[in-house]
Design a protein around this motif. Structure first.
Motif, short mmCIF file in Angstrom:
data_model
loop_
_atom_site.label_atom_id
_atom_site.label_comp_id
_atom_site.label_asym_id
_atom_site.label_seq_id
_atom_site.Cartn_x
_atom_site.Cartn_y
_atom_site.Cartn_z
N GLY A 137 0.81 -1.21 0.00
CA GLY A 137 0.00 0.00 0.00
C GLY A 137 0.84 1.26 0.00
N GLU A 138 1.95 1.23 0.74
CA GLU A 138 2.87 2.36 0.78
C GLU A 138 3.46 2.63 -0.60
OE1 GLU A 138 6.37 3.52 3.87
OE2 GLU A 138 6.57 1.59 2.89
N ASP A 139 3.90 1.57 -1.27
CA ASP A 139 4.48 1.73 -2.60
C ASP A 139 3.43 2.26 -3.59
OD1 ASP A 139 6.76 0.71 -1.48
OD2 ASP A 139 6.67 -1.23 -2.50
N TYR A 140 2.24 1.68 -3.53
CA TYR A 140 1.16 2.13 -4.42
C TYR A 140 0.86 3.61 -4.20
CZ TYR A 140 -3.58 3.18 -5.85
OH TYR A 140 -4.68 3.81 -6.40
N SER A 141 0.65 4.00 -2.93
CA SER A 141 0.28 5.38 -2.63
C SER A 141 1.38 6.36 -3.00
CB SER A 141 -0.07 5.51 -1.14
OG SER A 141 -1.19 4.74 -0.80
N TRP A 142 2.63 5.98 -2.72
CA TRP A 142 3.74 6.88 -3.02
C TRP A 142 3.88 7.10 -4.52
CZ3 TRP A 142 6.38 10.64 -1.33
CH2 TRP A 142 7.64 10.95 -1.82
N LEU A 143 3.74 6.04 -5.29
CA LEU A 143 3.82 6.20 -6.75
C LEU A 143 2.67 7.04 -7.29
CD1 LEU A 143 5.10 2.68 -7.83
CD2 LEU A 143 6.25 4.86 -8.19
N GLN A 144 1.50 6.92 -6.67
CA GLN A 144 0.39 7.78 -7.07
C GLN A 144 0.70 9.24 -6.72
OE1 GLN A 144 -2.59 6.86 -8.66
NE2 GLN A 144 -1.53 4.92 -8.97
N PHE A 145 1.43 9.44 -5.65
CA PHE A 145 1.76 10.80 -5.21
C PHE A 145 2.80 11.44 -6.12
CE2 PHE A 145 4.16 13.69 -2.29
CZ PHE A 145 3.13 14.60 -2.05
#
Length: 358
Positions: A265-273
């Motif tokens: 989830g961290e990786d997904y959210s950071w890439l979206q950011f």
């Protein structure tokens, strides 16, 4: 900013890198009650799923009395919920406040229940509406007309969208490490890091920064590389984070499955950011464009040693704000990440300024 992602050797994530839809920590957790809780002296210590924005999202509630004012805490990252660590960080606050923590869409146990792949966009409008719905759930649960909204770093950005969209829901906004815009954040941070590295003769950091070149960037790894250099120099003039703060409060947050889901989830959210080409949510943030009006008191806390959201960017934005009351608090020995001086300053602002918030 995420701790795990910046340490990855590569950000070539694929759908296969995400955890499978097996049983995860939280899958057997109950839904939280919506029954009113208003009794003075009645302690509440609950966590579970609440239907928010059409999906099950993880919410944690802790406090010594259901009659206390309610704080909705909006975590940073994006992708870095604080729900595993609240017993050590905010225990003292629970005497005076009921604290609501929420794992945002794409984060933590909300991600565990609702897996997303990197081709599914994370929209700021959806996160904003989710947060307002969590606030309304808390208002109903504790029979409050308003709640206090707190956000730090990414949480400060999301919080501003929330208070602008639903000012009547919040009696005060308390922002820390306030994001203003990507332009106001990245280049000054890069220049400060380079100046510090040169002054220290830090050839390793100089080489890393030279390899990046000044922002703007299109490589999603670059902000994380810069952040590691910034943390290195913040550590020389700030009080450290106590090790106890990083100790999960229950076994729910220590399983291998939880770690897998948290990281995904961290990786997904950071890439979206940040975006694959510098075109993520961060590139579209500019809070001056939302106008200066805030319909509630605003209290902005700023780490004096913060090298990411620096006083040079947050103070002018604060000065532009029009609010019934406002205060800007510069916190010595504090950087971008939470530490004891910052939490003490936040608690002091709450106790002395926000009041009952009924």
């Amino acid at each position: 900013m995420p701790l795990r992602l910046i340490a990855l050797a590569s950000l070539s994530l694929t759908v296969a890198a995400f955890a499978p839809h097996a049983q995860t920590a939280g899958d057997d957790a109950p839904h939280l009650s919506s029954a009113a809780c208003t009794t003075a002296g009645q302690r509440i210590d609950e966590e579970g799923y609440v239907t928010i924005g059409g999906i099950e999202q993880w919410v944690q509630v802790k406090g010594d009395s259901c009659s206390n004012p309610v704080i909705l805490h909006v975590h940073g990252g994006p992708g870095n919920p604080e729900t595993p660590y609240t017993d050590h960080m905010y225990k003292e606050w629970e005497r005076d406040y009921t604290i609501v923590q929420w794992d945002q869409r794409g984060s933590g146990l909300t991600f565990a229940r609702n897996k997303l792949t990197d081709d599914v966009p994370l929209r700021i409008e959806q996160l904003r509406d989710d947060g307002i719905e969590v606030a309304h759930w808390a208002m109903k649960r504790f029979q409050r007309r308003q709640v206090i909204l707190m956000g730090s770093s990414w949480g400060s950005a999301l919080s501003v969208f929330m208070v602008k969209a639903s000012p009547a829901s919040f009696c005060a906004y308390v922002g820390t490490s306030q994001i203003v815009s990507e332009a106001a954040m990245q280049r000054p941070s890069y220049e400060a890091a380079m100046a510090l590295a040169r002054a220290a003769g830090d050839h390793d950091s100089i080489a890393k920064l030279d390899a990046l070149g000044p922002p703007p960037w299109t490589n999603p790894r670059n902000p994380g590389i810069l952040r590691r250099v910034l943390r290195k120099y913040e550590a020389t003039s700030t009080d450290p984070i106590p090790k106890s703060w990083m100790t999960p409060s229950s076994a729910r947050y220590t399983s291998a499955q939880y770690e897998t889901n948290y990281t995904a989830g961290e990786d997904y959210s950071w890439l979206q950011f940040v975006g694959w080409k510098g075109d993520g949510i961060a590139s579209r943030l500019d809070f001056y464009k939302l106008g200066p009006e805030f319909g509630m008191p605003v209290y902005m806390l700023q780490g004096a040693q913060d090298l990411l959201t620096m006083p040079a960017s947050t103070r002018p934005y604060f000065d532009s704000i029009e609010a019934p009351r406002k205060a800007y608090v510069l916190v010595p020995r504090a950087g971008h990440d939470p530490n004891p001086p910052m939490l003490a300053a936040q608690f002091k602002v709450l106790r002395e300024n926000v009041g009952e918030c009924r």
